[in-house]
Motif scaffolding. Sequence first.
Motif, mmCIF file in Angstrom:
data_model
loop_
_atom_site.group_PDB
_atom_site.id
_atom_site.type_symbol
_atom_site.label_atom_id
_atom_site.label_comp_id
_atom_site.label_asym_id
_atom_site.label_seq_id
_atom_site.Cartn_x
_atom_site.Cartn_y
_atom_site.Cartn_z
ATOM 1 N N GLN A 96 8.415 64.414 -49.700
ATOM 2 C CA GLN A 96 9.259 64.059 -48.704
ATOM 3 C C GLN A 96 9.326 65.020 -47.827
ATOM 4 O O GLN A 96 10.178 65.816 -48.461
ATOM 5 N N GLU A 97 8.818 65.136 -46.674
ATOM 6 C CA GLU A 97 8.974 65.997 -45.625
ATOM 7 C C GLU A 97 9.718 65.654 -44.406
ATOM 8 O O GLU A 97 9.239 64.635 -43.796
ATOM 9 N N TYR A 98 10.728 66.228 -43.864
ATOM 10 C CA TYR A 98 11.416 65.625 -42.540
ATOM 11 C C TYR A 98 11.408 66.778 -41.577
ATOM 12 O O TYR A 98 11.432 67.819 -41.875
ATOM 13 N N GLU A 99 11.414 66.232 -40.284
ATOM 14 C CA GLU A 99 11.482 67.049 -39.249
ATOM 15 C C GLU A 99 12.769 67.076 -38.396
ATOM 16 O O GLU A 99 13.086 65.816 -38.142
ATOM 17 N N ASP A 100 13.392 67.938 -38.167
ATOM 18 C CA ASP A 100 14.497 68.228 -37.291
ATOM 19 C C ASP A 100 14.306 68.107 -35.845
ATOM 20 O O ASP A 100 13.860 69.437 -35.460
ATOM 21 N N TYR A 101 14.378 67.428 -35.134
ATOM 22 C CA TYR A 101 13.956 67.293 -33.519
ATOM 23 C C TYR A 101 15.235 67.698 -32.749
ATOM 24 O O TYR A 101 16.287 67.350 -32.988
ATOM 25 N N GLY A 102 14.865 68.421 -31.644
ATOM 26 C CA GLY A 102 15.963 68.798 -30.663
ATOM 27 C C GLY A 102 15.986 67.682 -29.684
ATOM 28 O O GLY A 102 15.940 66.571 -30.053
ATOM 29 N N GLY A 103 16.905 67.893 -28.501
ATOM 30 C CA GLY A 103 17.103 66.966 -27.416
ATOM 31 C C GLY A 103 15.690 66.449 -27.016
ATOM 32 O O GLY A 103 14.805 67.118 -26.891
ATOM 33 N N ARG A 104 15.589 65.277 -26.681
ATOM 34 C CA ARG A 104 14.473 64.392 -26.037
ATOM 35 C C ARG A 104 13.778 65.403 -24.934
ATOM 36 O O ARG A 104 14.776 65.488 -23.803
ATOM 37 N N ASN A 105 12.775 65.593 -24.711
ATOM 38 C CA ASN A 105 12.270 66.315 -23.566
ATOM 39 C C ASN A 105 12.776 67.541 -23.207
ATOM 40 O O ASN A 105 12.916 67.859 -22.109
ATOM 41 N N SER A 106 13.359 68.375 -24.393
ATOM 42 C CA SER A 106 14.046 69.321 -24.115
ATOM 43 C C SER A 106 13.284 70.871 -23.908
ATOM 44 O O SER A 106 13.911 71.879 -23.675
ATOM 45 N N TYR A 107 12.023 70.482 -24.090
ATOM 46 C CA TYR A 107 11.205 71.939 -24.341
ATOM 47 C C TYR A 107 10.111 71.839 -23.015
ATOM 48 O O TYR A 107 9.518 70.652 -22.855
ATOM 49 N N ARG A 108 10.079 72.904 -22.370
ATOM 50 C CA ARG A 108 9.139 72.842 -21.203
ATOM 51 C C ARG A 108 7.671 73.595 -21.711
ATOM 52 O O ARG A 108 7.572 74.462 -22.126
ATOM 53 N N MET A 109 6.566 72.897 -21.171
ATOM 54 C CA MET A 109 5.146 73.569 -21.645
ATOM 55 C C MET A 109 4.944 74.592 -20.477
ATOM 56 O O MET A 109 5.785 74.596 -19.413
ATOM 57 N N ARG A 110 3.866 75.246 -20.509
ATOM 58 C CA ARG A 110 3.359 76.326 -19.577
ATOM 59 C C ARG A 110 3.296 75.744 -18.329
ATOM 60 O O ARG A 110 2.935 74.286 -18.413
ATOM 61 N N ALA A 111 3.359 76.269 -17.183
ATOM 62 C CA ALA A 111 3.117 75.767 -16.059
ATOM 63 C C ALA A 111 1.628 75.527 -15.654
ATOM 64 O O ALA A 111 0.800 76.036 -16.537
ATOM 65 N N TYR A 112 1.344 74.471 -14.921
ATOM 66 C CA TYR A 112 0.110 74.164 -14.574
ATOM 67 C C TYR A 112 -0.394 74.623 -13.473
ATOM 68 O O TYR A 112 0.233 74.186 -12.430
ATOM 69 N N HIS A 113 -1.589 74.978 -13.146
ATOM 70 C CA HIS A 113 -2.244 75.456 -12.031
ATOM 71 C C HIS A 113 -3.691 75.614 -12.111
ATOM 72 O O HIS A 113 -4.136 75.745 -13.260
ATOM 73 N N ARG A 114 -4.421 75.158 -11.005
ATOM 74 C CA ARG A 114 -6.027 74.944 -11.236
ATOM 75 C C ARG A 114 -6.624 75.205 -9.686
ATOM 76 O O ARG A 114 -5.688 74.726 -8.813
ATOM 77 N N MET A 115 -7.816 75.733 -9.448
ATOM 78 C CA MET A 115 -8.508 75.676 -8.491
ATOM 79 C C MET A 115 -9.653 75.158 -8.541
ATOM 80 O O MET A 115 -10.507 75.384 -9.422
ATOM 81 N N ASP A 116 -10.230 74.357 -7.739
ATOM 82 C CA ASP A 116 -11.426 73.339 -7.500
ATOM 83 C C ASP A 116 -12.253 73.498 -6.431
ATOM 84 O O ASP A 116 -11.525 73.923 -5.362
ATOM 85 N N LEU A 117 -13.477 73.803 -6.519
ATOM 86 C CA LEU A 117 -14.520 74.223 -5.273
ATOM 87 C C LEU A 117 -15.253 73.137 -5.090
ATOM 88 O O LEU A 117 -15.999 72.536 -6.012
ATOM 89 N N ASP A 118 -15.869 72.981 -3.866
ATOM 90 C CA ASP A 118 -17.346 71.971 -3.895
ATOM 91 C C ASP A 118 -17.995 72.365 -2.694
ATOM 92 O O ASP A 118 -17.397 72.658 -1.438
ATOM 93 N N LEU A 119 -19.012 72.582 -2.743
ATOM 94 C CA LEU A 119 -20.322 73.151 -1.776
ATOM 95 C C LEU A 119 -21.138 71.979 -1.599
ATOM 96 O O LEU A 119 -21.806 71.669 -2.410
ATOM 97 N N SER A 120 -21.293 71.118 -0.236
ATOM 98 C CA SER A 120 -22.200 70.084 0.016
ATOM 99 C C SER A 120 -22.942 70.451 1.072
ATOM 100 O O SER A 120 -22.485 71.007 2.182
ATOM 101 N N ARG A 121 -24.313 70.004 1.104
ATOM 102 C CA ARG A 121 -25.195 70.384 2.214
ATOM 103 C C ARG A 121 -26.069 69.099 2.243
ATOM 104 O O ARG A 121 -26.312 68.441 1.413
ATOM 105 N N THR A 122 -25.920 68.722 3.569
ATOM 106 C CA THR A 122 -26.675 67.427 4.068
ATOM 107 C C THR A 122 -28.223 67.782 4.501
ATOM 108 O O THR A 122 -28.462 68.663 5.350
ATOM 109 N N LYS A 123 -29.154 66.956 3.904
ATOM 110 C CA LYS A 123 -30.509 66.962 4.451
ATOM 111 C C LYS A 123 -31.079 65.810 5.110
ATOM 112 O O LYS A 123 -30.788 64.789 4.587
ATOM 113 N N LYS A 124 -31.423 65.854 6.191
ATOM 114 C CA LYS A 124 -31.623 64.572 7.126
ATOM 115 C C LYS A 124 -33.405 64.136 6.850
ATOM 116 O O LYS A 124 -34.218 65.259 6.443
#
Length: 798
Positions: free
Chosen positions: A709-737
Amino acid sequence: MSRLFRSLSVGAAVLATSPAIAQQATPARVTISGYVRDAATGENLIGVAVVSPGTGQGTATNTYGFYSLTLPAPTDSVRLLVSYLGYEKARWAAPVGRSLAHDFRLRSAANNLGGVEVVGSREEKIAQSTRMGTVNIPLNQIKAVPALLGERDVLKVLQLLPGVQSGGEGTSGLYVRGGSPDQNLILLDGTPVYNASHLFGFFSVFNADALNNVELIKGGFPARYGGRLSSVLDISMKEGNMQKFQGEGAIGLIASKITLEGPIKKDTASFIFSARRTYIDILAQPLIKATLASEGQKGSIGYFFHDLNGKLNWKVSRRDRLYLSAYTGYDKFYARYREEDGSNYDRNKAGLGWGNLTAALRWNHVLTDQLFLNTHLTYSKYQFNVTQENESRYPDNNGQAQTDRFALKYLSNIRDFSLKSDLDYTPTADHYIRFGGQFIQHSFRPGALQVKGAGSDVDSDLEVGSRTLASEASLYLEDDYRLTERLKVNGGLRLNGFLVDKTLYPSLEPRLAARFLLTEDWALKAAYARTTQYIHLLTNSGIGLPTDLWVPATAKVKPQKAQQFSVGAARTVRIKDEDYEFSLEGYYKPMRQLIEYREGASFLGTTDNNWQDKVTSGDGWAYGAELFLQKKSGRTTGWIGYTLAWSKRRFPDLNQGRIFPYKYDRRHDASLVIIHHFSPTLTLSGTWVYGTGNAVTLGQGRFQLGDYQEYEDYGGRNSYRMRAYHRMDLDLSRTKKKKWGEVVNSLSLYNAYSRRNPYYLYFQRGYLDQYGNVERKATYKQISLFPIIPSFSKAFRF
């Protein structure tokens, strides 16, 4: 049912006897009305500015392209100027001694970009409008924003707006101003869509090629919208080209799509049809079968989704128009395998499927030059199924063949029938009055379980589950009223009633928005809205998984309620003949009677009304400020958004009754979107996002009693912050007639600098070496989902 309508009768009487609505003879005035359409396709244009230059009075086309402008009777002639971003301006003048109808057909303009066509959206300046928290993103910008795996996604673009967050890496859920996904009213051609996600939340159900207009309302809700607390996402499909046959489509890494439209009878009737399907299951089958064969099994594992959109459009007469539209989309995950040993075998099947079905029949009728009627009959259904089947054959103790069979099916759905009528009335250029009503018949089945089995140890046949019926009705009245040249208000009242199991929940919802012009381009704004939501979404994860359950308010579980207060400033800045829209808004939104699962509860085993015993009720608060700068036209377009926000919850039965941050409470959220046209055929776009890390609940310690029997002691609900999120996306589009049309080749990079963003955390046990020293510390490890992902897609138009 009679109780529901008796409770609404007072509101009906108010609407029927309102002096503002009664038409009066105005011989000193004339009314010019009609439609504004695209000259090339016949498509109705929404939000087009129609102005009388001589008087300075004007109006805008409604959702169906109709306008009505009442002016003082002219001494000589009436002159009108029609303007819409991305189109050439149209002028019209004629001697008028009486009211008449006139339609406009606007031609697409190149906006002086050397052939680069940049089609935009509304012409009305942001400072002139009474609306707050409302954003309209041009579809050309939505299609140009970089995409995950080549799939252009409406909801992912909306996540880049201030006040709107995603549920996690790559997901398409919307969390608007501290609200949850079920608090968003998502409408497709006026029909609610209850689950807007494919691929477990990574893509949305909306095919951008089939859409005409996308509008998001985050606050200051007009009285014509109701039933949700946090936002309204109003999406309109194209109506179909009435002039010629045309099509467009795309081939991507995981999915392909095609859209076809054209006239059934030129200038009278048209159609549009759109289809999309993934082929992950087809591409992966050889690898999956080979892997199973190496383990001595036969079978297959796969996943796919598809979408189908269709619409018919018929101009019955000058004053009447009919539309019939439908959408269906479905996701399916399946696993089948078989092991054999001579005459003995073990067969297993499992499946998870979910999807939407919507249909709408709409009738537009011009009652008078000043009164426009839209009547809407809709059907909407969302359902998910979990299935499992097992069959085993083996010898018993006597050597006789024994066969065991077991089958399980779990089903949950929500189904709506709705009838709605809306009327637009414009007695003068200073009043734009809307009023109407709606009736909805809801059918809920939170869970229906069927279990069947036969064999030596199993002999059962169990079926559990039933429907809950509920009726919802509403009446509303609103007026967009210009009191003075500087002050304009939108005031309204909405009366709702919800009847379920002989329990009636009425609600009266005042709505008010106002703007005051400091100068022609500067405005101060304020808004207030009270809202009520009669349906709840039971969710464990919060990311829109198909196992989330829709349930109604009941005698035991009350409806959700909220108020929202907003203040802000808006300005249109013109630099070198190009407009920039700027807005700054602050909001405060208290919410009551929210529900959550109790600790340890889930959808498993949820049937009939026992879900009510698995939930607890509490309150929430959301407040913050949003900064938005947008440019819709020119060689370079895009926007900058920043949000500073707080979102909190308190439930008596959770977190020991203490206030805790909502799972997606995010202090800082920033986005940058840039789309640049180097030439008519070459476009580069990029996005960058930053957000404070999500709040999660982690264990602070572990201890063991006895050997197992193993038990876990939890802290306050949602009391921990994960690392910050950041991201860059790029798109290059060429149109051919090409001779037959054009081809657009796009190369995209998702997470261009390969940031290891946190997706979830898991606990890694520590252990000691043989001498009792710590060899590995116990700690939490981060799982990241997507590194840099290049993708290529090929789109075509003809």
